[in-house]
Write a protein that holds these residues in place. Sequence first.
Motif, PDB file in Angstrom:
ATOM      1  N   GLN A   6      -0.712   3.785   7.140  1.00 56.95           N
ATOM      2  CA  GLN A   6       0.401   3.449   6.248  1.00 56.95           C
ATOM      3  C   GLN A   6       1.623   2.971   7.034  1.00 56.95           C
ATOM      4  O   GLN A   6       2.534   2.394   6.461  1.00 56.95           O
ATOM      5  CB  GLN A   6       0.761   4.644   5.367  1.00 56.95           C
ATOM      6  CG  GLN A   6      -0.130   4.782   4.157  1.00 56.95           C
ATOM      7  CD  GLN A   6       0.012   3.590   3.213  1.00 56.95           C
ATOM      8  OE1 GLN A   6       1.073   3.340   2.659  1.00 56.95           O
ATOM      9  NE2 GLN A   6      -1.059   2.832   3.051  1.00 56.95           N
ATOM     10  N   ASN A   7       1.656   3.200   8.341  1.00 57.98           N
ATOM     11  CA  ASN A   7       2.739   2.690   9.184  1.00 57.98           C
ATOM     12  C   ASN A   7       2.534   1.231   9.557  1.00 57.98           C
ATOM     13  O   ASN A   7       3.414   0.618  10.152  1.00 57.98           O
ATOM     14  CB  ASN A   7       2.851   3.501  10.485  1.00 57.98           C
ATOM     15  CG  ASN A   7       3.393   4.891  10.261  1.00 57.98           C
ATOM     16  OD1 ASN A   7       3.935   5.197   9.207  1.00 57.98           O
ATOM     17  ND2 ASN A   7       3.244   5.744  11.263  1.00 57.98           N
ATOM     18  N   SER A   9       1.528  -2.795   8.670  1.00 61.14           N
ATOM     19  CA  SER A   9       1.310  -3.948   7.791  1.00 61.14           C
ATOM     20  C   SER A   9       0.757  -5.060   8.667  1.00 61.14           C
ATOM     21  O   SER A   9       0.963  -5.071   9.882  1.00 61.14           O
ATOM     22  CB  SER A   9       2.627  -4.411   7.145  1.00 61.14           C
ATOM     23  OG  SER A   9       3.133  -3.428   6.270  1.00 61.14           O
ATOM     24  N   SER A  47      -0.465  -0.575   4.861  1.00 66.27           N
ATOM     25  CA  SER A  47       0.607  -0.593   3.875  1.00 66.27           C
ATOM     26  C   SER A  47       0.658  -1.903   3.088  1.00 66.27           C
ATOM     27  O   SER A  47       0.738  -1.899   1.863  1.00 66.27           O
ATOM     28  CB  SER A  47       1.946  -0.369   4.586  1.00 66.27           C
ATOM     29  OG  SER A  47       3.005  -0.418   3.669  1.00 66.27           O
ATOM     30  N   ARG A  48       0.637  -3.040   3.794  1.00 64.66           N
ATOM     31  CA  ARG A  48       0.812  -4.335   3.138  1.00 64.66           C
ATOM     32  C   ARG A  48       0.129  -5.413   3.961  1.00 64.66           C
ATOM     33  O   ARG A  48       0.035  -5.314   5.175  1.00 64.66           O
ATOM     34  CB  ARG A  48       2.307  -4.631   3.027  1.00 64.66           C
ATOM     35  CG  ARG A  48       2.666  -5.865   2.270  1.00 64.66           C
ATOM     36  CD  ARG A  48       2.789  -5.658   0.775  1.00 64.66           C
ATOM     37  NE  ARG A  48       4.067  -5.060   0.437  1.00 64.66           N
ATOM     38  CZ  ARG A  48       4.231  -4.108  -0.468  1.00 64.66           C
ATOM     39  NH1 ARG A  48       3.224  -3.637  -1.133  1.00 64.66           N
ATOM     40  NH2 ARG A  48       5.407  -3.616  -0.736  1.00 64.66           N
ATOM     41  N   THR A  87      -2.688  -5.318  -2.105  1.00 58.15           N
ATOM     42  CA  THR A  87      -1.909  -5.168  -0.869  1.00 58.15           C
ATOM     43  C   THR A  87      -1.229  -6.468  -0.445  1.00 58.15           C
ATOM     44  O   THR A  87      -0.376  -6.451   0.433  1.00 58.15           O
ATOM     45  CB  THR A  87      -2.793  -4.681   0.300  1.00 58.15           C
ATOM     46  OG1 THR A  87      -3.771  -5.675   0.595  1.00 58.15           O
ATOM     47  CG2 THR A  87      -3.454  -3.346  -0.016  1.00 58.15           C
ATOM     48  N   ILE A 101       9.717  -5.111   4.760  1.00 59.75           N
ATOM     49  CA  ILE A 101       9.334  -3.805   5.310  1.00 59.75           C
ATOM     50  C   ILE A 101      10.570  -2.921   5.453  1.00 59.75           C
ATOM     51  O   ILE A 101      10.547  -1.747   5.080  1.00 59.75           O
ATOM     52  CB  ILE A 101       8.612  -3.959   6.665  1.00 59.75           C
ATOM     53  CG1 ILE A 101       7.260  -4.653   6.464  1.00 59.75           C
ATOM     54  CG2 ILE A 101       8.429  -2.600   7.342  1.00 59.75           C
ATOM     55  CD1 ILE A 101       6.589  -5.080   7.754  1.00 59.75           C
ATOM     56  N   ARG A 104      11.652  -1.646   2.100  1.00 57.38           N
ATOM     57  CA  ARG A 104      10.757  -0.623   1.559  1.00 57.38           C
ATOM     58  C   ARG A 104      10.831   0.699   2.318  1.00 57.38           C
ATOM     59  O   ARG A 104      10.692   1.762   1.726  1.00 57.38           O
ATOM     60  CB  ARG A 104       9.304  -1.121   1.556  1.00 57.38           C
ATOM     61  CG  ARG A 104       8.987  -2.137   0.492  1.00 57.38           C
ATOM     62  CD  ARG A 104       7.507  -2.513   0.412  1.00 57.38           C
ATOM     63  NE  ARG A 104       6.988  -3.100   1.643  1.00 57.38           N
ATOM     64  CZ  ARG A 104       6.206  -2.455   2.511  1.00 57.38           C
ATOM     65  NH1 ARG A 104       5.830  -1.227   2.296  1.00 57.38           N
ATOM     66  NH2 ARG A 104       5.773  -3.064   3.594  1.00 57.38           N
ATOM     67  N   THR A 105      11.020   0.624   3.654  1.00 64.11           N
ATOM     68  CA  THR A 105      10.929   1.831   4.470  1.00 64.11           C
ATOM     69  C   THR A 105      12.274   2.344   4.971  1.00 64.11           C
ATOM     70  O   THR A 105      12.359   3.484   5.424  1.00 64.11           O
ATOM     71  CB  THR A 105      10.041   1.584   5.709  1.00 64.11           C
ATOM     72  OG1 THR A 105      10.695   0.644   6.575  1.00 64.11           O
ATOM     73  CG2 THR A 105       8.663   1.084   5.315  1.00 64.11           C
ATOM     74  N   GLU A 136       6.916   7.704  10.222  1.00 68.71           N
ATOM     75  CA  GLU A 136       7.861   6.815   9.536  1.00 68.71           C
ATOM     76  C   GLU A 136       8.309   5.597  10.330  1.00 68.71           C
ATOM     77  O   GLU A 136       9.271   4.936   9.941  1.00 68.71           O
ATOM     78  CB  GLU A 136       9.081   7.612   9.052  1.00 68.71           C
ATOM     79  CG  GLU A 136       8.697   8.721   8.091  1.00 68.71           C
ATOM     80  CD  GLU A 136       9.886   9.530   7.622  1.00 68.71           C
ATOM     81  OE1 GLU A 136      11.018   9.007   7.612  1.00 68.71           O
ATOM     82  OE2 GLU A 136       9.680  10.690   7.255  1.00 68.71           O
ATOM     83  N   PRO A 138       7.550   1.913  10.995  1.00 67.77           N
ATOM     84  CA  PRO A 138       6.675   0.833  10.561  1.00 67.77           C
ATOM     85  C   PRO A 138       6.394  -0.173  11.677  1.00 67.77           C
ATOM     86  O   PRO A 138       7.242  -0.395  12.551  1.00 67.77           O
ATOM     87  CB  PRO A 138       7.465   0.188   9.420  1.00 67.77           C
ATOM     88  CG  PRO A 138       8.894   0.486   9.707  1.00 67.77           C
ATOM     89  CD  PRO A 138       8.900   1.791  10.443  1.00 67.77           C
TER      90      PRO A 138
END
Length: 189
Positions: A6-7, A9, A47-48, A87, A101, A104-105, A136, A138
């Motif tokens: 999840q970290n 993309s 994540s994406r 995604t 990013i 979002r983060t 956390e 990214p």
Amino acid sequence: MMANAQNLSIALVHYPVYDKNGDLVATAVTNLDIHDIARSGRTYGISRYYIVTPVVEQQKLVEKIRLHWLEGWGATYNPKRKAALETIQIESSIALALADIEKRTGKRAKTVVTGAAGRPNSISFKELSGLLEEPEQPYLLLLGTGWGLSKEIFDQSDYVLEPISGGGDYNHLSVRSAAAIMLDRLFGR
């Protein structure tokens, strides 16, 4: 501790990349790359998946394909494909993907550039996997199309990932195959 997908993309970059003559170009988006990288990304839980192209007609094509599988007949025909294509996000530049990013983060993503040629400052898959354990933080993995990402992108990135090597002198994987191998090396069990 394990790397946290999840970290991460992924950005499939269609500009600025080189053509076989070394000229900077915008490459064409391909249907197989859209589907296959989305499916690999979803399998490993990224994540994406950004598809980066400044070409408006190419953006429209990606959106048409994406919507077919998210809202159209394809959404009911193949729910697994729908889950993968959820995604996808289309952006006209790497900078806009990075801004998304951060929005979002709440944190600036660190960029990791990829390429088929080895570079002296490359980090290994194991090292990147360790970095992905950071809570956390990214990361954006940049995948080039055509004949690779521009020198400028390499110079601006936080990290350069070691190339995939099959052990021989031939090294010209499709970007979708390379993406799948990279994700497995980072998150596979």
